[in-house]
Scaffold this active site. Structure first.
Site, PDB file in Angstrom:
ATOM      1  N   ASN A 158      10.062   2.178 -11.892  1.00 19.65           N
ATOM      2  CA  ASN A 158       9.272   2.329 -10.667  1.00 19.65           C
ATOM      3  C   ASN A 158       7.886   2.812 -11.073  1.00 19.65           C
ATOM      4  O   ASN A 158       7.714   3.971 -11.444  1.00 19.65           O
ATOM      5  CB  ASN A 158       9.947   3.333  -9.720  1.00 19.65           C
ATOM      6  CG  ASN A 158       9.074   3.666  -8.517  1.00 19.65           C
ATOM      7  OD1 ASN A 158       8.148   2.924  -8.188  1.00 19.65           O
ATOM      8  ND2 ASN A 158       9.344   4.791  -7.872  1.00 19.65           N
TER       9      ASN A 158
ATOM     10  N   GLU B 255      18.193  10.215  -6.384  1.00 18.05           N
ATOM     11  CA  GLU B 255      17.020  10.862  -6.958  1.00 18.05           C
ATOM     12  C   GLU B 255      16.855  12.257  -6.353  1.00 18.05           C
ATOM     13  O   GLU B 255      16.307  12.390  -5.255  1.00 18.05           O
ATOM     14  CB  GLU B 255      15.763  10.030  -6.668  1.00 18.05           C
ATOM     15  CG  GLU B 255      15.760   8.676  -7.337  1.00 18.05           C
ATOM     16  CD  GLU B 255      14.339   8.189  -7.587  1.00 18.05           C
ATOM     17  OE1 GLU B 255      14.075   7.773  -8.712  1.00 18.05           O
ATOM     18  OE2 GLU B 255      13.504   8.247  -6.673  1.00 18.05           O
TER      19      GLU B 255
ATOM     20  N   GLU C  37       9.181   9.759  -1.969  1.00 16.18           N
ATOM     21  CA  GLU C  37       7.728   9.870  -1.753  1.00 16.18           C
ATOM     22  C   GLU C  37       7.323   9.162  -0.461  1.00 16.18           C
ATOM     23  O   GLU C  37       6.415   9.614   0.245  1.00 16.18           O
ATOM     24  CB  GLU C  37       6.973   9.297  -2.960  1.00 16.18           C
ATOM     25  CG  GLU C  37       7.098  10.208  -4.169  1.00 16.18           C
ATOM     26  CD  GLU C  37       6.924   9.524  -5.516  1.00 16.18           C
ATOM     27  OE1 GLU C  37       7.139  10.199  -6.534  1.00 16.18           O
ATOM     28  OE2 GLU C  37       6.606   8.313  -5.552  1.00 16.18           O
TER      29      GLU C  37
ATOM     30  N   LYS D 280       5.320   3.273  -9.279  1.00 12.36           N
ATOM     31  CA  LYS D 280       4.602   4.040  -8.258  1.00 12.36           C
ATOM     32  C   LYS D 280       3.185   3.469  -8.109  1.00 12.36           C
ATOM     33  O   LYS D 280       3.022   2.256  -8.163  1.00 12.36           O
ATOM     34  CB  LYS D 280       4.624   5.532  -8.590  1.00 12.36           C
ATOM     35  CG  LYS D 280       6.061   5.996  -8.849  1.00 12.36           C
ATOM     36  CD  LYS D 280       6.232   7.482  -8.930  1.00 12.36           C
ATOM     37  CE  LYS D 280       7.703   7.802  -9.188  1.00 12.36           C
ATOM     38  NZ  LYS D 280       7.964   9.228  -9.099  1.00 12.36           N
TER      39      LYS D 280
ATOM     40  N   GLY E 207       9.344  13.598 -11.321  1.00  4.02           N
ATOM     41  CA  GLY E 207       7.999  13.881 -11.811  1.00  4.02           C
ATOM     42  C   GLY E 207       7.753  15.343 -12.127  1.00  4.02           C
ATOM     43  O   GLY E 207       6.624  15.755 -12.345  1.00  4.02           O
TER      44      GLY E 207
ATOM     45  N   SER F  13      13.048  12.001 -13.843  1.00  7.76           N
ATOM     46  CA  SER F  13      12.660  12.390 -15.212  1.00  7.76           C
ATOM     47  C   SER F  13      13.608  11.827 -16.278  1.00  7.76           C
ATOM     48  O   SER F  13      14.006  12.536 -17.197  1.00  7.76           O
ATOM     49  CB  SER F  13      12.539  13.913 -15.323  1.00  7.76           C
ATOM     50  OG  SER F  13      11.597  14.388 -14.376  1.00  7.76           O
TER      51      SER F  13
ATOM     52  N   HIS G  98      12.208   5.541  -0.770  1.00  5.51           N
ATOM     53  CA  HIS G  98      11.936   6.484  -1.869  1.00  5.51           C
ATOM     54  C   HIS G  98      11.485   7.818  -1.282  1.00  5.51           C
ATOM     55  O   HIS G  98      10.833   7.859  -0.242  1.00  5.51           O
ATOM     56  CB  HIS G  98      10.845   5.912  -2.781  1.00  5.51           C
ATOM     57  CG  HIS G  98      10.687   6.669  -4.062  1.00  5.51           C
ATOM     58  ND1 HIS G  98       9.983   7.850  -4.131  1.00  5.51           N
ATOM     59  CD2 HIS G  98      11.171   6.435  -5.306  1.00  5.51           C
ATOM     60  CE1 HIS G  98      10.043   8.304  -5.382  1.00  5.51           C
ATOM     61  NE2 HIS G  98      10.748   7.466  -6.107  1.00  5.51           N
TER      62      HIS G  98
END
Length: 251
Positions: free
Chosen positions: A11, A169, A98, A13, A175, A215, A96
């Site tokens: 991904n 996730e 985010e 991003k 991150g 991560s 996701h």
């Protein structure tokens, strides 16, 4: 029990211009050998054409990072399913954390997007679920994830659910450099499989691919992938570097 093929997806991003995507793809194709592992890159909309072209003739898939649930309309800044189908994308990330955190994505809109994809395409959705640090520390991680999955898969048929990918996730591990231990990741992926079984049946839960994301690096990929209920990884930062991403695929 269904034999699930390991699936490693990158991904990107909001990284990589078209030129950078092309350079990555050229390098990656040289390193990539057809493996027993399914592989895909989920990239910004502007890179999708470039990657489809660069990966032609290989088994590397291309994924979008989002889609709107309407075919067209006054939705400035959005991209529709017909647009993605025309490019020929194979996967689409849905929900996701985010998107949920910064762009007001809800379980309701996630559900609409999943229904749209299943109704009108062969694109495989990668549904993201996960808890934040407060929720985990309060001992509510599984409850939160179960509620998400129930709402996200509302009124979705077993035959469709069986085709999808669910990416666990934990928000606190994205991150941040913090990774869930392989045991924590494996435990939640097993719980997710149990939730799918409860919603549908054993056959459906056997077929669903469950990834861990948060991560993931070449250094921890083997340990994570060795957990019996983890079928793959959704990889962030490490997927931006061809050698690192290949290191994870070769777990």
């Amino acid at each position: 029990m269904a034999m699930r093929i390991p699936f490693i997806a990158g991904n990107w991003k909001m990284f990589k211009t078209k030129a950078e995507a092309k350079a990555f793809a050229e390098e990656f194709v040289k390193l990539y050998k057809d493996t027993d592992v399914k592989t895909a890159i989920c990239a910004p909309f502007t890179d999708l054409d470039t990657l489809k072209e660069a990966f032609a003739g290989t088994s590397i898939g291309v994924g979008a990072q989002n889609v709107h649930f309407e075919d067209s309309g006054a939705f400035t800044g959005e991209v529709s399913l017909p647009m993605l189908k025309e490019i020929g994308v194979d996967y689409c990330v849905i929900g996701h954390s985010e998107r949920r955190q910064y762009f007001n994505e809800t379980d309701e809109t996630v559900n609409k997007k999943l229904k749209k994809i299943f109704a009108d395409s062969d694109i495989v959705p990668i549904l993201c679920v996960g808890e934040n640090l407060d929720q985990r520390e309060a001992g509510k991680a599984q409850e939160i994830v179960e509620n998400q999955i129930k709402a996200d898969l509302k009124d979705i048929a077993a035959a469709d659910a069986a085709k999808m990918v669910i990416a666990y996730e934990p928000i606190w591990a994205i991150g941040t450099g913090k990774t869930a231990t392989p045991e924590q990741a494996g435990e939640m992926c097993a719980a997710i499989r149990g939730i799918v079984e409860k919603l549908y049946d054993e056959n459906t839960c056997d077929q669903v691919t469950i990834q861990y994301g948060g991560s993931v690096k070449p250094e921890n990929a083997t340990e994570i992938m060795n957990m019996p209920e983890i079928d793959g990884a959704l990889v962030g930062g490490a997927s931006l570097v061809p050698e690192k991403f290949m290191g994870i695929i070769n777990f």
